[in-house]
Design a protein around this motif. Structure first.
Motif, PDB file in Angstrom:
ATOM      1  N   ARG A 198       0.576   6.062   0.218  1.00 24.86           N
ATOM      2  CA  ARG A 198       0.166   5.291  -0.880  1.00 24.86           C
ATOM      3  C   ARG A 198      -0.864   5.310  -1.083  1.00 24.86           C
ATOM      4  NH1 ARG A 198       5.019   2.231   1.723  1.00 24.86           N
ATOM      5  NH2 ARG A 198       2.961   0.808   1.015  1.00 24.86           N
ATOM      6  N   ALA A 199      -1.352   4.778  -1.838  1.00 26.31           N
ATOM      7  CA  ALA A 199      -2.784   4.166  -1.919  1.00 26.31           C
ATOM      8  C   ALA A 199      -2.362   2.995  -1.764  1.00 26.31           C
ATOM      9  CB  ALA A 199      -3.141   3.969  -3.646  1.00 26.31           C
ATOM     10  N   ARG A 200      -1.830   1.809  -2.066  1.00 26.32           N
ATOM     11  CA  ARG A 200      -1.822   0.484  -0.914  1.00 26.32           C
ATOM     12  C   ARG A 200      -1.709   0.253   0.187  1.00 26.32           C
ATOM     13  NH1 ARG A 200       1.935  -2.563  -4.228  1.00 26.32           N
ATOM     14  NH2 ARG A 200       0.260  -3.153  -5.314  1.00 26.32           N
ATOM     15  N   ALA A 201      -1.094   1.248   0.870  1.00 26.28           N
ATOM     16  CA  ALA A 201      -1.610   1.528   2.544  1.00 26.28           C
ATOM     17  C   ALA A 201      -2.024   2.200   2.918  1.00 26.28           C
ATOM     18  CB  ALA A 201       0.511   2.701   2.789  1.00 26.28           C
ATOM     19  N   SER A 202      -3.248   3.104   2.142  1.00 25.51           N
ATOM     20  CA  SER A 202      -4.121   3.466   2.453  1.00 25.51           C
ATOM     21  C   SER A 202      -5.540   2.576   2.721  1.00 25.51           C
ATOM     22  CB  SER A 202      -4.539   5.015   2.111  1.00 25.51           C
ATOM     23  OG  SER A 202      -3.677   6.250   1.810  1.00 25.51           O
ATOM     24  N   ARG A 203      -5.406   1.730   1.485  1.00 25.96           N
ATOM     25  CA  ARG A 203      -6.581   0.714   1.302  1.00 25.96           C
ATOM     26  C   ARG A 203      -6.222  -0.532   2.239  1.00 25.96           C
ATOM     27  NH1 ARG A 203      -7.484  -2.104  -4.537  1.00 25.96           N
ATOM     28  NH2 ARG A 203      -9.471  -3.426  -3.435  1.00 25.96           N
TER      29      ARG A 203
END
Length: 119
Positions: A26-31
């Motif tokens: 997920r983009a949030r986890a990656s960030r």
């Protein structure tokens, strides 16, 4: 030597990766992971420039598509930034398609690009 030459001419080249390191996340986890290191998520503008200058980076349907974790977007214009811009391939036409995905959206065929800071 590269860092020293950049200082002389006022330019900055930064290493980066387009999507493989965070593929399927997920983009949030990656960030969140990126911000723990000397790494930062790329935004849609930076990714768009990369795709314009390197069109082979996203030219087939079977490639990993791109979630831009460096940006947030409010699809309903309600101040809730729950989406991120994304680049993928339009199945019907085979062209790059720009859209948004949910910030928590996770699919195995999306990854988030990032840049790295020099130590």
């Amino acid at each position: 030597l590269l860092v020293e030459s950049q200082r002389l001419f006022g330019t900055r080249l930064l290493p980066g990766q387009l999507r493989l390191r965070y593929g399927g996340r997920r983009a949030r986890a990656s960030r969140e992971v990126m911000l723990q290191y000397p790494e930062f998520p790329l935004n849609a503008f930076a990714v768009g420039i990369i795709l314009l200058t390197h069109p082979d980076r996203l030219d087939r349907v079977d490639q990993l598509w791109i979630n831009c974790a460096g940006d947030e977007f409010s699809k309903e214009n309600d101040g809730k930034f729950e989406d991120v811009p994304s680049f993928d391939i339009n199945h019907a036409e085979g062209h790059i398609h720009f859209d948004t995905n949910g910030y928590g959206y996770s699919e195995s065929y999306y990854g988030s690009p990032s840049g790295f800071l020099f130590q």
